[in-house]
Motif scaffolding. Structure first.
Motif, PDB file in Angstrom:
ATOM      1  N   ARG A 417     -15.363  12.118 -13.488  1.00 15.13           N
ATOM      2  CA  ARG A 417     -14.152  12.944 -13.655  1.00 15.13           C
ATOM      3  C   ARG A 417     -13.981  13.468 -15.073  1.00 15.13           C
ATOM      4  O   ARG A 417     -13.329  14.489 -15.287  1.00 15.13           O
ATOM      5  CB  ARG A 417     -12.919  12.116 -13.263  1.00 15.13           C
ATOM      6  N   VAL A 418     -14.540  12.769 -16.049  1.00 13.69           N
ATOM      7  CA  VAL A 418     -14.383  13.216 -17.441  1.00 13.69           C
ATOM      8  C   VAL A 418     -15.645  13.900 -17.964  1.00 13.69           C
ATOM      9  O   VAL A 418     -15.782  14.121 -19.166  1.00 13.69           O
ATOM     10  CB  VAL A 418     -14.003  12.025 -18.349  1.00 13.69           C
ATOM     11  N   GLY A 419     -16.565  14.237 -17.051  1.00  9.56           N
ATOM     12  CA  GLY A 419     -17.729  15.024 -17.435  1.00  9.56           C
ATOM     13  C   GLY A 419     -18.914  14.232 -17.953  1.00  9.56           C
ATOM     14  O   GLY A 419     -19.858  14.824 -18.495  1.00  9.56           O
ATOM     15  N   ILE A 420     -18.918  12.913 -17.789  1.00 10.22           N
ATOM     16  CA  ILE A 420     -20.042  12.098 -18.246  1.00 10.22           C
ATOM     17  C   ILE A 420     -21.121  12.065 -17.163  1.00 10.22           C
ATOM     18  O   ILE A 420     -20.837  11.812 -15.989  1.00 10.22           O
ATOM     19  CB  ILE A 420     -19.584  10.663 -18.591  1.00 10.22           C
ATOM     20  N   ILE A 421     -22.358  12.334 -17.565  1.00 10.34           N
ATOM     21  CA  ILE A 421     -23.471  12.363 -16.618  1.00 10.34           C
ATOM     22  C   ILE A 421     -23.690  10.981 -16.020  1.00 10.34           C
ATOM     23  O   ILE A 421     -23.718   9.973 -16.726  1.00 10.34           O
ATOM     24  CB  ILE A 421     -24.750  12.862 -17.315  1.00 10.34           C
ATOM     25  N   GLN A 422     -23.851  10.959 -14.707  1.00  7.63           N
ATOM     26  CA  GLN A 422     -24.114   9.725 -13.981  1.00  7.63           C
ATOM     27  C   GLN A 422     -25.548   9.751 -13.427  1.00  7.63           C
ATOM     28  O   GLN A 422     -26.141  10.826 -13.261  1.00  7.63           O
ATOM     29  CB  GLN A 422     -23.126   9.577 -12.818  1.00  7.63           C
TER      30      GLN A 422
END
Length: 654
Positions: A417-422
């Motif tokens: 949701r906060v744009g961090i790559i998973q």
């Protein structure tokens, strides 16, 4: 951390090796998958004459409607000398044993370990195997029964031979659950690693097809495609195509892999195995049991079903099996979504099956799917389903959550949701015709950011058993440097220094950049002067005591050079046959193991003498070889060609 709870102890995949139809290694295998290549053809003439066993009428006695399959190349070839196995014993060894020995060597090297460095370790070997066609070849061969026949064809020797040859002390177990064998083997290895029963494990499967018997039997059971095309999930699905292949991966607990500076291809997050119980027939799949197996694996992985972006399905291409498998997946994912209160977006999970390309590898089917997924992680691409037209009518319900695609497509990394790559996540689904289901959840590994160290000169070393193999090793390394992406020079040096067996023919290059290394390798290939050697040893006339004293002095000098960073002197010492304690060259943890080409094999043909297929081929080869030798001996009787005859005889015996 997963989205839900603290994860179980993750298991890292740190090495891999394979041979599949149309591909001798995992890079070639990936190119075939990426390009949507069909690697299935008519049964080769060196296996059996399919014309004698083929019919378009299923009811014809002792006939099969399939004359097609996915076949590996050169299954008669084996580098027996590498393992110090005699030619006669090699002839009587099931090629599945030979292939797994060579793949184990390659897998260790791919993981960055010299095979000798694992001697005495608690490494386990877990292999799926369910075809024993070579046993039939050996038992039918017109030869006297001898001791090597039992060790050559016995089931347990396929993993046990690997443990024996490499002196591995962990569990060593064959698994036969038919088409789910290699995933069941992986499940047992994961449980053993989590329990601490072994510190590392080789896991995989192998299948070689040498006899038409099972083609005929499976044809009578209505399993095989009469067109020779495995159309997974397609409306034209009419059966599967048999295939052969072999694959291995090396596993280690993630915590230990990070301590050991291993590269990581991916993580095993969850795995589950069960049986379908009592159903209509012993070969009928149970959709409820399959769904439960999928749910068990998702729970073991502690992941939301929404996190899975791809499923490598079993996808046999049978009108009965494909709908049952899809209904089981739909049921399992919907159940887990309800339990966790999450919503599954439409067409958010792709479905594929490697069987459309290489056929159904049976005991090796699961490992083929694993290696395909690991390569998809690396390249951020999902291969398509070759020849896919439209879904089978009974799969219409799958159009919601799941999506079939005929073409390769990008696989973008998910973001939170906060744009961090998973990490990307995928699942592999298998079930055996005997009722054993297996499901695996894999996760892409995202390494922590690495601090770049200042570039400095490195000592790059290569070795081989022959000049030709050394030259090939230089060519292979040069190809890596030209193709990219190129690992850090320090990682290249560390991997080749500590992750390869030292052989007699040696090459050393001191390089301060990739460009320098590229130039020096090319100079070697052009025949220019570089630091090379053929294992110059101490004078053979030395006494044992004097030789031991000299060796101690040499090691002390080499240790001093290593501590002081005197690379040219160290290079000359190494190519002259000296030993080096490579740990003295760099601070611990300053370099990582990376994937680099391994030692080139030098295979020769070995096969039991018989009457059909490869047996006949080898009989003709032996006869021609004997004729050449006899001709040379006869010439030598009157003084002409005596030296050539002796050389020919020696070469044959080597």
């Amino acid at each position: 951390m997963s989205e839900l709870t603290d994860p179980p102890d993750d298991i890292a995949i740190i090495g891999m090796a394979c041979r599949f139809p149309g591909a001798g290694d995992y890079e070639a295998f990936w190119r075939a998958q990426r390009d949507g290549r069909f690697c299935v053809g008519e049964v080769p003439a060196d296996r059996w004459r399919w014309q004698q066993h083929y019919s378009t009428r299923r009811e014809d006695e002792n006939k099969t409607i399939s004359k097609w399959g996915g076949f590996m190349a050169d299954i008669d070839q084996f580098d027996a000398a590498l393992f110090r196995i005699s030619p006669r014993e090699a002839e009587l060894m099931d090629p599945q044993q030979r292939i797994m020995l060579e793949l184990a060597w390659s897998c260790f090297e791919d993981a960055g370990y010299a095979p000798a460095s694992l001697r005495g370790s608690d490494t386990g070997v877990y292999l799926g195997v369910c075809n024993f066609d070579y046993k039939m070849q050996v038992e039918r061969a017109p030869a006297a029964i001898e001791a090597h026949m039992s060790t050559g064809v016995h089931t347990t020797l396929i993993p046990n031979r690997v443990s024996y040859e490499f002196d591995l002390r962990g569990p060593s177990i064959p698994f036969d659950t038919a088409c789910s064998s290699s995933l069941v083997a992986l499940a047992e290895a994961v449980h053993a690693l989590r329990r601490g029963d072994c510190g590392a494990a080789l896991v995989g499967g192998v299948s070689v097809l040498l006899n038409p018997t099972h083609f005929i039997s499976f044809s009578k059971a209505g399993m095989l495609s009469p067109r020779g095309v495995c159309r997974s999930f397609d409306e034209g699905a009419d059966g599967y195509v048999r295939g052969e292949g072999a694959g291995l991966i090396m596993l280690k607990p993630l915590r230990q892999a990070l301590r050991d500076n291993d590269k990581v291809y991916g993580l095993v997050k969850g795995v589950a195995v069960n049986h379908g119980g009592k159903v209509a027939t012993v070969t009928s799949p149970n959709p409820f049991a399959q769904a439960r197996c999928v749910e068990m694996a998702l729970r073991d992985a502690a992941l939301s079903p929404a996190a899975i972006g791809y499923i490598e399905a079993h996808g046999t291409g049978t009108p009965k099996g494909d709908p049952i498998e899809m209904n089981a997946l739909i049921r399992a994912y919907a159940s887990q979504a309800r339990a966790q209160g999450v919503e599954l977006a439409a067409r958010s999970c792709a479905i594929g099956s490697v069987k459309t390309s290489i056929g159904h590898l049976e005991a090796a089917a699961g490992i083929a799917g694993i290696i395909k997924v690991l390569m998809a992680f690396r390249h951020g691409t999902l291969p398509g389903i070759p020849g896919f037209a439209r879904p089978h009518a009974n799969l219409a319900a799958a159009a919601g959550r799941f999506a079939f695609s005929a073409e390769p497509q990008p696989w973008p990394a998910p973001v939170d949701r906060v744009g961090i790559i998973q990490p990307r996540r995928a699942a592999i689904n298998n079930f055996g015709f005997s009722g054993v289901n297996a499901h695996l959840v894999l996760e892409e590994y995202l390494p922590a950011a690495r601090q770049e160290l200042p570039a400095q000169p490195e000592l790059i070393v290569l070795s081989a058993r022959t000049d030709a193999a050394l030259r090939q090793g230089a060519i292979d390394l040069l190809q890596v440097l030209e193709d990219g992406p190129v690992p850090a020079l320090s990682d290249v040096a560390f991997t080749l220094q500590t992750g390869r067996a030292p052989f007699n023919r040696r090459l050393a290059v001191v390089a301060d950049s990739h460009e320098t290394l590229r130039r020096e390798l090319q100079r070697h290939l052009d025949g220019s002067a570089v630091i090379t050697g053929a294992n110059a040893t101490n004078n053979a006339t030395m006494t044992t005591t004097r030789r031991a004293v000299a060796e101690v002095a040499d090691r002390a000098q080499a240790d001093a050079w290593a501590r002081q960073g005197h690379l040219p002197e160290l290079a000359r010492h190494w190519v002259d046959g000296g030993t080096v304690d490579w740990r003295l060259l760099r601070a611990e943890g300053s370099a990582r193991r990376v994937s680099l080409p391994g030692h080139p094999l030098s295979p020769r043909p070995y096969w039991v003498t018989g009457a059909t297929g490869l047996s006949a081929l080898h009989g003709r080869r032996k006869a021609k070889r004997a004729a050449r030798i006899n001709k040379g001996v006869n010439q030598g009787a009157d003084g002409r060609g005596a030296g050539r005859a002796a050389g020919s005889s020696t070469a044959t015996a080597t």
